[in-house]
Design a protein around this motif. Structure first.
Motif, short mmCIF file in Angstrom:
data_model
loop_
_atom_site.label_atom_id
_atom_site.label_comp_id
_atom_site.label_asym_id
_atom_site.label_seq_id
_atom_site.Cartn_x
_atom_site.Cartn_y
_atom_site.Cartn_z
N LYS A 296 41.78 14.54 -8.87
CA LYS A 296 40.71 14.42 -7.89
C LYS A 296 41.15 13.54 -6.73
N GLN A 297 41.82 12.44 -7.02
CA GLN A 297 42.29 11.55 -5.96
C GLN A 297 43.33 12.24 -5.08
N ALA A 298 44.24 12.98 -5.72
CA ALA A 298 45.28 13.68 -4.96
C ALA A 298 44.68 14.78 -4.10
N MET A 299 43.73 15.50 -4.64
CA MET A 299 43.09 16.59 -3.88
C MET A 299 42.29 16.06 -2.70
N SER A 300 41.76 14.84 -2.82
CA SER A 300 40.98 14.28 -1.71
C SER A 300 41.83 14.11 -0.46
#
Length: 315
Positions: A296-300
């Motif tokens: 989720k952090q990387a996709m943000s």
């Protein structure tokens, strides 16, 4: 502290290592002599093969992270892969050893492990079973590097990444992000497969760890985020990262694979719809490494890509 030379710095993964680890990169190898965005700490090569000129490339270098090479592409022949991915890699390692370089981190491919059977999980120690010419070339380079290590004492570390994703990624992930951006629906409503992926920021962090950690040499690491998801969950995460709403249509998997076959996209269908899980536990056991970014952090960070693209379009 290790002093690192990185090949393939103009590529997707290499450029992210430079971004995330600027203080650790001493020298970059680039084949694009017209690139004006490089520092004085760049070694230019005209090609990567058994005759590459590495003179003066290794001064003060203790470790190499080798990313450069030919990616999986039907335009390349077996001989192309052999010349670049095998002979080019082994020539680099041999010349580096002569110059006193201590460690060689080789970015291989999860394809070396072969194709997935139902509910199987790839492990670092399983018998290699390369499933195409590209994967075979990576495995041949691994074997050659281990031979050099045995003969010279070069510290070899092998990393086999799963599919790498992130802002401006090429290949299937890049195609998916563009599709999600343009289309509000995808056909993965019935897709409950199990796949492992790795964010480019996480792979960059792992490669730096492999270049420095005293226990890394002699090991093979399978690289992933440590989160197993379906392609439905993965594309939903892409949409969330872009601030988009996505509807997943319930198309049968068999129908999607049949359509992909008709369109000549069977390889893409396998990569997206089949299972592929890897055992990454030895990265933690040996290096104490775990992915610094969640999916989720990387996709943000994909929203940052959109902002950059919009700014470029408005210039």
């Amino acid at each position: 502290m290790s002093r690192v030379l990185i090949t393939g710095t103009s590529g997707f993964v290499g450029s992210n290592i430079k971004i995330t680890s600027a203080k650790k990169v001493v020298r970059a190898v680039n084949s694009n002599v017209e690139n004006t965005n490089v520092s004085n700490h760049t070694h230019f090569i005209s090609s990567l093969d058994s005759k590459t000129n590495w003179n003066n490339a290794f001064h003060n270098i203790t470790s190499i992270i080798h990313l450069a090479g030919l990616a999986h592409n039907h335009d390349y022949t077996v001989e192309d892969y052999k010349s670049v991915n095998v002979q080019g890699t082994l020539h680099l390692a041999t010349e580096a050893t002569k110059a006193g370089v201590k460690r060689f981190v080789f970015v291989s491919s999860i394809g070396v492990n072969g194709t997935v059977t139902h509910n199987s999980v790839f492990t670092p120690g399983q018998v290699a079973c390369p499933h195409n010419a590209y994967a075979q070339s990576k495995y041949d380079a691994e074997v050659g590097l281990k031979k050099i290590a045995a003969e010279t004492g070069l510290e070899v570390v092998i990393v086999r990444p799963t599919l790498v994703y992130g802002p401006n990624a090429p290949g299937n992930f890049g195609a998916l992000t563009k599709l999600v951006k343009k289309v509000p629906f995808l056909p993965f409503g019935l897709a409950n497969n199990k796949r492992d992926f790795i964010a480019v920021q996480n792979l960059a962090d792992l490669l730096i760890a492999c270049s420095e950690h005293p226990n890394a040499p002699g090991h093979t690491f399978l690289a992933s985020d440590g989160e197993t998801v379906s392609i439905k969950e993965f594309t939903n995460a892409i949409a969330e990262g872009q601030g988009k709403k996505l509807i997943q249509l319930p198309l049968p998997i068999s129908m999607m694979k049949f359509a992909a076959k008709l369109l000549g996209k069977s390889a893409m269908a396998v990569q997206l719809l089949d299972d592929l899980q890897v055992d990454t536990s030895n990265a933690y056991d040996i290096l104490g490494w775990k992915a610094p970014y969640t999916m989720k952090q990387a996709m943000s960070l994909l929203s940052d890509q959109d902002s950059t693209t919009n700014q470029s379009d408005n210039k």
